[in-house]
Motif scaffolding. Structure first.
Motif, PDB file in Angstrom:
ATOM      1  N   ALA A  47      36.060  29.419  43.393  1.00 24.58           N
ATOM      2  CA  ALA A  47      35.745  30.622  42.907  1.00 24.58           C
ATOM      3  C   ALA A  47      35.337  29.978  41.054  1.00 24.58           C
ATOM      4  CB  ALA A  47      35.998  31.874  42.261  1.00 24.58           C
ATOM      5  N   ALA A  95      37.333  35.854  42.917  1.00 23.08           N
ATOM      6  CA  ALA A  95      36.078  36.061  43.685  1.00 23.08           C
ATOM      7  C   ALA A  95      35.368  36.264  41.740  1.00 23.08           C
ATOM      8  CB  ALA A  95      35.392  37.122  44.611  1.00 23.08           C
ATOM      9  N   ALA A 215      29.136  36.172  50.641  1.00 14.36           N
ATOM     10  CA  ALA A 215      29.422  35.461  48.773  1.00 14.36           C
ATOM     11  C   ALA A 215      28.130  35.746  48.339  1.00 14.36           C
ATOM     12  CB  ALA A 215      29.122  33.693  49.378  1.00 14.36           C
ATOM     13  N   ARG A 263      31.217  30.531  48.474  1.00 11.24           N
ATOM     14  CA  ARG A 263      31.661  31.360  47.475  1.00 11.24           C
ATOM     15  C   ARG A 263      30.657  30.226  46.966  1.00 11.24           C
ATOM     16  NH1 ARG A 263      35.018  34.074  48.691  1.00 11.24           N
ATOM     17  NH2 ARG A 263      37.004  34.960  47.625  1.00 11.24           N
TER      18      ARG A 263
END
Length: 297
Positions: A47, A95, A215, A263
């Motif tokens: 992240a 995240a 994502a 991600r």
């Protein structure tokens, strides 16, 4: 969620590799191992801060997973250091908010931070100590605040995983369907740590198919997620992309890549994900985004 071998019934983090089916769409994406501070097998879920100079990722296996932080130093990265708030409990799937001001992550820590780790319930049986709720921790420069558990509007069960954050505070995540063990994607509008009731995403899988590990673009113009829906191999999951349209999400398209725990990179066009070799890989979404832009002009 490192769930390829269990996707048909549960989709949760165990990390057993499977081979991709040759029958699925080939796609024109070119994947490659991603350079970075992640050096160990099962490092996952990088992240990034908006400037790309700070990254938080998961290290470890099973209940030994913790969050680690590294900083870019010129052309190299600092040695990863365990995040100060990630010491006792199983923490994973970080995240970053698009503005870099906070992080949402999964943890099996109890709501009050004391006592017994959360038990999960997936795969048709209890999973002692392997539950998950979503927590938020604010970022202060290179430091961190105290994690705060999100409300039961998000954490409606102890099998809540895989956060992703939009720039308007929208939170995407995964819950298990206790009836059939499948995972489904949800979205909740959040302001600070206050979230509205979560709504399931209409992505057309249904039944016992699982969609997981989202994502999302900061403006929510597109969503990438893992799924065991066709044409993914029967014993695993592929990465799919769906675009926001005036009528809702477009029909998801298979990227032709086996993987999970995706991600977006700081450029919002590079996708980092966990491949079947238990390593972090990356793939460019540029051609997919360009084709969609051309088709909607």
């Amino acid at each position: 969620m490192h769930c390829r071998h269990l996707v048909p019934t549960l989709a949760v983090a165990l990390g057993i590799a499977v081979s991709a089916s040759p029958a699925r769409a080939a796609a024109d994406a070119v994947t490659s191992p991603a350079a970075g501070p992640w050096t160990e097998a099962h490092d996952a879920s990088p992240a990034f801060a908006p400037d790309g100079d700070t990254v938080v990722f998961t290290r470890g296996v099973g209940t030994a997973r913790r969050l680690y932080v590294a900083h870019r130093q010129g052309s190299t990265w600092s040695a990863p250091v365990r995040a100060p708030f990630s010491d006792r409990w199983m923490d994973f799937e970080p995240a970053m908010a698009p503005d870099g001001s906070y992080l949402v992550f999964v943890s099996n820590r109890p709501a009050n931070g004391e006592g017994k780790a959360l038990d999960g319930d997936w795969g048709g049986k209890p999973q002692p100590g392997r539950g998950g709720n979503l927590w938020r921790v604010d970022r202060h420069g290179d430091g961190w605040g105290t994690p705060v558990r999100l409300s039961d509007r998000v954490n409606a069960s102890h099998s809540t995983f895989s956060p992703a954050v939009g720039k308007d505070g929208s939170l995407f995540f995964v819950r298990v369907n206790r009836g059939n063990g499948a995972f489904r994607l949800y979205r909740s509008r959040c302001k600070q740590a206050t979230c509205q009731p979560a709504q399931p995403l209409a992505l057309g899988a249904g039944g016992d198919r699982s969609d997981y590990d989202p994502a999302v673009a900061p403006d929510q113009s597109f969503l990438v997620f893992s799924s065991d829906r066709p044409p993914a191999p029967s014993n695993g999951g592929d990465l799919f992309i769906a675009f926001a349209t005036p009528g809702g999400w477009s029909a998801p398209t298979d990227l032709g890549v086996a993987g999970d725990e995706a991600r977006l990179g700081p450029d919002h066009a590079t996708l980092y994900y966990s491949a079947p070799d238990h390593r972090i890989h990356r793939v460019s979404l540029a051609s997919w985004l360009a084709r969609h832009a051309a088709a909607t002009r």
